[in-house]
Write an enzyme that holds these catalytic residues in place. Structure first.
Site, PDB file in Angstrom:
ATOM      1  N   ALA A  88       1.423 -12.772 -23.066  1.00 29.51           N
ATOM      2  CA  ALA A  88       0.793 -13.381 -21.940  1.00 29.51           C
ATOM      3  C   ALA A  88      -1.121 -13.027 -22.107  1.00 29.51           C
ATOM      4  CB  ALA A  88       1.319 -14.115 -20.532  1.00 29.51           C
ATOM      5  N   GLY A 108       5.028 -12.069 -23.354  1.00 30.81           N
ATOM      6  CA  GLY A 108       5.803 -13.660 -22.974  1.00 30.81           C
ATOM      7  C   GLY A 108       6.291 -13.883 -24.914  1.00 30.81           C
ATOM      8  N   GLU A 137       9.257 -13.364 -25.190  1.00 29.29           N
ATOM      9  CA  GLU A 137      10.051 -14.852 -24.712  1.00 29.29           C
ATOM     10  C   GLU A 137       9.968 -16.199 -24.833  1.00 29.29           C
ATOM     11  OE1 GLU A 137       7.728 -13.526 -21.078  1.00 29.29           O
ATOM     12  OE2 GLU A 137       9.500 -13.588 -19.736  1.00 29.29           O
ATOM     13  N   GLU A 143       6.179  -5.690 -19.958  1.00 28.51           N
ATOM     14  CA  GLU A 143       5.416  -5.617 -18.516  1.00 28.51           C
ATOM     15  C   GLU A 143       4.821  -5.320 -17.942  1.00 28.51           C
ATOM     16  OE1 GLU A 143       7.646  -8.260 -20.350  1.00 28.51           O
ATOM     17  OE2 GLU A 143       6.180 -10.231 -20.484  1.00 28.51           O
TER      18      GLU A 143
HETATM   19  N1  CO8 Z   1      -3.704 -10.327 -24.007  1.00 28.51           N
HETATM   20  C1  CO8 Z   1      -4.766 -10.396 -24.778  1.00 28.51           C
HETATM   21  N2  CO8 Z   1      -5.212  -9.895 -25.488  1.00 28.51           N
HETATM   22  C2  CO8 Z   1      -4.573  -8.999 -26.280  1.00 28.51           C
HETATM   23  C3  CO8 Z   1      -3.415  -8.617 -25.488  1.00 28.51           C
HETATM   24  C4  CO8 Z   1      -2.585  -9.402 -25.312  1.00 28.51           C
HETATM   25  N3  CO8 Z   1      -1.533  -9.739 -24.345  1.00 28.51           N
HETATM   26  N4  CO8 Z   1      -2.262  -8.396 -27.160  1.00 28.51           N
HETATM   27  C5  CO8 Z   1      -3.700  -7.572 -27.584  1.00 28.51           C
HETATM   28  N5  CO8 Z   1      -4.485  -8.560 -26.659  1.00 28.51           N
HETATM   29  C6  CO8 Z   1      -6.013  -8.082 -27.852  1.00 28.51           C
HETATM   30  C7  CO8 Z   1      -6.909  -6.920 -27.679  1.00 28.51           C
HETATM   31  O1  CO8 Z   1      -7.275  -6.760 -26.435  1.00 28.51           O
HETATM   32  C8  CO8 Z   1      -7.434  -6.682 -28.983  1.00 28.51           C
HETATM   33  O2  CO8 Z   1      -8.740  -7.524 -28.328  1.00 28.51           O
HETATM   34  P1  CO8 Z   1     -10.318  -6.709 -29.064  1.00 28.51           P
HETATM   35  O3  CO8 Z   1     -10.536  -6.851 -30.409  1.00 28.51           O
HETATM   36  O4  CO8 Z   1     -10.774  -7.804 -28.308  1.00 28.51           O
HETATM   37  O5  CO8 Z   1     -10.136  -5.766 -27.439  1.00 28.51           O
HETATM   38  C9  CO8 Z   1      -6.799  -7.139 -29.900  1.00 28.51           C
HETATM   39  O6  CO8 Z   1      -6.010  -8.174 -29.404  1.00 28.51           O
HETATM   40  C10 CO8 Z   1      -5.613  -6.608 -30.651  1.00 28.51           C
HETATM   41  O7  CO8 Z   1      -5.325  -5.668 -29.938  1.00 28.51           O
HETATM   42  P2  CO8 Z   1      -5.618  -4.291 -30.243  1.00 28.51           P
HETATM   43  O8  CO8 Z   1      -6.475  -3.680 -29.866  1.00 28.51           O
HETATM   44  O9  CO8 Z   1      -5.090  -3.809 -28.985  1.00 28.51           O
HETATM   45  O10 CO8 Z   1      -4.735  -3.744 -31.421  1.00 28.51           O
HETATM   46  P3  CO8 Z   1      -3.371  -2.277 -31.652  1.00 28.51           P
HETATM   47  O11 CO8 Z   1      -2.704  -2.682 -33.247  1.00 28.51           O
HETATM   48  O12 CO8 Z   1      -4.003  -1.087 -31.555  1.00 28.51           O
HETATM   49  O13 CO8 Z   1      -1.647  -3.055 -30.654  1.00 28.51           O
HETATM   50  C11 CO8 Z   1      -0.671  -4.050 -29.404  1.00 28.51           C
HETATM   51  C12 CO8 Z   1      -1.025  -3.721 -30.961  1.00 28.51           C
HETATM   52  C13 CO8 Z   1       0.747  -2.604 -29.551  1.00 28.51           C
HETATM   53  C14 CO8 Z   1       0.390  -4.920 -29.569  1.00 28.51           C
HETATM   54  C15 CO8 Z   1      -1.662  -3.734 -28.053  1.00 28.51           C
HETATM   55  O14 CO8 Z   1      -2.701  -5.050 -28.306  1.00 28.51           O
HETATM   56  C16 CO8 Z   1      -0.797  -4.452 -27.341  1.00 28.51           C
HETATM   57  O15 CO8 Z   1      -0.065  -3.383 -26.636  1.00 28.51           O
HETATM   58  N6  CO8 Z   1      -0.823  -5.784 -26.405  1.00 28.51           N
HETATM   59  C17 CO8 Z   1      -0.007  -6.197 -24.794  1.00 28.51           C
HETATM   60  C18 CO8 Z   1       1.436  -6.312 -24.863  1.00 28.51           C
HETATM   61  C19 CO8 Z   1       1.377  -6.776 -23.967  1.00 28.51           C
HETATM   62  O16 CO8 Z   1       1.444  -5.767 -22.630  1.00 28.51           O
HETATM   63  N7  CO8 Z   1       2.361  -7.474 -23.967  1.00 28.51           N
HETATM   64  C20 CO8 Z   1       2.510  -8.486 -22.653  1.00 28.51           C
HETATM   65  C21 CO8 Z   1       1.872  -9.320 -22.025  1.00 28.51           C
HETATM   66  S1  CO8 Z   1       2.272  -9.823 -20.287  1.00 28.51           S
HETATM   67  C22 CO8 Z   1       3.261 -11.140 -20.700  1.00 28.51           C
HETATM   68  O17 CO8 Z   1       3.554 -11.303 -21.976  1.00 28.51           O
HETATM   69  C23 CO8 Z   1       3.794 -11.964 -19.018  1.00 28.51           C
HETATM   70  C24 CO8 Z   1       4.202 -12.781 -19.643  1.00 28.51           C
HETATM   71  C25 CO8 Z   1       3.952 -13.807 -18.622  1.00 28.51           C
HETATM   72  C26 CO8 Z   1       4.456 -15.021 -19.405  1.00 28.51           C
HETATM   73  C27 CO8 Z   1       3.952 -16.364 -18.749  1.00 28.51           C
HETATM   74  C28 CO8 Z   1       2.924 -16.336 -17.600  1.00 28.51           C
HETATM   75  C29 CO8 Z   1       2.365 -17.244 -17.597  1.00 28.51           C
END
Ligand code: CO8
Length: 257
Positions: free
Chosen positions: A65, A108, A111, A131
């Protein structure tokens, strides 16, 4: 229909939805989820579509998400607004959905993959529920579907630590149906979807419903449910055609009725 965060195409009887927010690794914001819902509505309403493929990019199926969208939220809004309900559209899809997962399927993203009926994983796929590292927990069914898919011990470690699974682990644990080389993922998913889409839609939809019922009921109830659907299929033209084709040693030509 115009979409900004997904690509939608049809290929014969297969509808393909590609998550397409490359700059955010396909992070699932409200707008994307609404578009996904609209695309599913359209494919469900289209009698020419027998199976749907949901995929992302080579780098990310979806990295979860959208954290930046959730960051400012406070409890009253998460509770009173229609915040998570829109995510349920995929799990209510009655036509079969094949997830073709490459790269990150986190939070998500994992999911929504689990809401699909078959998950094909590329060898670079990574599955996780990170999460907990954000001070929350899976909110779109992750703690429930993951536990049913791979069991308590492995689901608990993933949900409590955020550990991600490689594609090979996900295969071994039963989270995905199989792993294919990244370069072959899309073609393989299309092959599976085309096979399903060429079958009798009523029997496909009922088989999906019956397998899913196994997660929600007792064995005795599930077997009764299956039996009713099995009997009902004898009212279809496709049962007549499928069995006649077998007896006549020819391929079946289903009317999807
Ligand atoms: N949300 C928003 N932006 C994201 C997300 C995310 N989940 N994941 C990546 N991005 C963005 C980064 O902010 C970045 O943007 P910017 O260049 O503007 O800074 C761009 O995507 C590229 O990401 P990275 O630079 O971080 O890329 P890396 O290769 O270094 O890392 C990862 C890749 C490991 C995937 C890393 O991006 C990461 O850890 N992302 C977050 C993963 C995460 O925590 N996911 C869970 C999110 S919470 C969730 O999903 C709850 C679900 C609930 C569902 C119900 C809700 C209504």
């Amino acid at each position: 229909m115009a979409y900004d965060n997904i690509l939608v195409e049809t290929n014969g009887r297969v509808g393909v939805i590609t998550l397409n927010r490359p700059k955010a690794l396909n992070a699932l914001n409200g707008e994307l989820i609404a578009e996904l819902g609209r695309a599913l509505d359209a494919f469900e309403a289209d009698a020419g579509i027998g199976c749907i493929v949901l995929t992302g990019s080579e780098r990310a199926f979806a990295a979860g998400a959208d954290i930046k969208e959730m960051q400012p939220l406070a409890f009253p809004a998460t509770y009173t607004d229609d915040f998570i309900t829109s995510w349920e559209r995929l799990s209510r899809c009655r036509k079969p959905v094949v997830a073709a997962v490459a790269g990150y399927a986190l939070g998500g993203g994992c999911e929504i993959a689990m809401m699909c009926d078959i998950i094909l994983a590329a060898d670079n796929a990574r599955f996780g529920q990170p999460e907990i590292q954000l001070g929350i927990l899976p909110g779109a069914g992750g703690s429930q579907r993951l536990t049913r898919a791979i069991g308590k011990a492995k689901a608990m470690e993933m949900c409590l630590t955020g550990r991600t699974l490689t594609a090979e682990e996900a295969d071994r644990y039963g989270l995905v149906s199989r792993v294919v080389p990244l370069a072959e993922l899309r073609a393989e998913a299309m092959k599976v979807a085309e096979t399903i889409a060429g079958l009798s839609l009523p029997s496909v939809m009922m088989a999906k419903e019956s397998v899913n019922r196994a997660f929600e009921t007792t064995l005795a109830e599930g077997i009764r449910f299956e039996r009713r659907l099995f009997q009902a299929l004898f009212a279809t033209a496709d049962q007549k055609e499928g069995m006649a084709a077998f007896a006549e040693k020819r391929g079946a030509s289903f009317q999807n009725r």
